[in-house]
Design an enzyme around this catalytic site. Structure first.
Site, short mmCIF file in Angstrom:
data_model
loop_
_atom_site.label_atom_id
_atom_site.label_comp_id
_atom_site.label_asym_id
_atom_site.label_seq_id
_atom_site.Cartn_x
_atom_site.Cartn_y
_atom_site.Cartn_z
N SER A 101 49.13 19.30 66.54
CA SER A 101 48.88 19.47 65.11
C SER A 101 50.13 19.98 64.41
O SER A 101 50.43 19.56 63.28
CB SER A 101 47.72 20.45 64.89
N HIS A 116 43.08 14.68 69.71
CA HIS A 116 41.73 15.26 69.68
C HIS A 116 40.66 14.16 69.69
O HIS A 116 39.67 14.25 70.39
CB HIS A 116 41.53 16.11 68.41
N ARG A 160 47.56 18.61 77.97
CA ARG A 160 48.67 17.67 77.81
C ARG A 160 49.69 17.88 78.93
O ARG A 160 49.65 17.22 79.94
CB ARG A 160 49.34 17.86 76.45
#
Ligand code: COA
Length: 161
Positions: A128, A17, A90
């Site tokens: 995450s 991020h 990604r």
């Protein structure tokens, strides 16, 4: 003034991020990192914790600020007059979800474009969830999250097993 909004759950914010924030800050005059509600996720960190971590890691970026939105993203984007919604991509696996979200947002509000930034190769497999999983079992997450918030994340997650 070309303003971009970078929305996400940021649960917690990772190096992936941060990399997107830094690059968006170079592309736009101003960037709002927006802690948003993903209805399909139950966050591990409170909104305040996520905002505080983002404030810490963005403190050196003069054109970046952090905000919270618990409503529709496009309503916020319209309200602040942003011209772009920034998202990180990604792998191919992100594409379908991101494509759907971009089209839905465009359909709801035509005044902003979704801009995808491809992730840096070192963050390709980072997420995450991966950070939380590793920390939860006492693993080393120092390569995955910004150093200034490493202690806060580790302490919080290792006590949550
Ligand atoms: N590098 C590494 N990892 C990255 C990354 C990058 N560049 N970009 C994203 N990720 C990872 C995150 O770590 C996260 O991992 P996780 O699934 O394990 O938690 C995942 O990719 C995506 O999370 P994040 O970028 O934080 O955002 P999100 O997908 O949860 O965000 C919202 C979705 C919040 C933007 C969306 O639900 C929303 O707009 N909500 C508001 C309500 C609304 O308007 N809904 C309609 C939308 S069409």
């Amino acid at each position: 003034m070309r303003l971009a909004v970078y929305p996400g759950s940021f649960d917690p914010v990772t190096n992936g991020h941060k990399d997107i924030i830094a690059r968006a800050a170079q592309l736009f005059d101003a960037v709002i990192v927006l802690v948003s509600v993903n209805a399909g996720k139950h966050p591990s960190f409170s909104t305040t914790e996520r905002v505080n971590m983002l404030l810490e890691i963005t403190k050196d970026f003069e054109n970046v600020r952090v905000d919270i939105n618990d409503g529709l993203l496009v309503d916020y984007v319209k309200r602040v007059g942003a011209v772009a919604i920034v998202r990180g991509l990604r792998a191919v696996s992100d594409f379908e979800y991101e494509f759907q979200m971009a089209l839905a947002n465009k359909n709801l509000y035509d005044g902003a474009e979704t801009v995808f930034l491809t992730t840096s190769t070192q963050n390709m497999y980072l997420s995450s969830s991966v950070v939380k999983e590793i920390a939860c079992f006492g693993g080393d997450i120092s390569h995955f999250v910004p150093e200034s918030i490493l202690g806060a994340i580790t302490e919080r997650l290792t006590n949550k097993k």
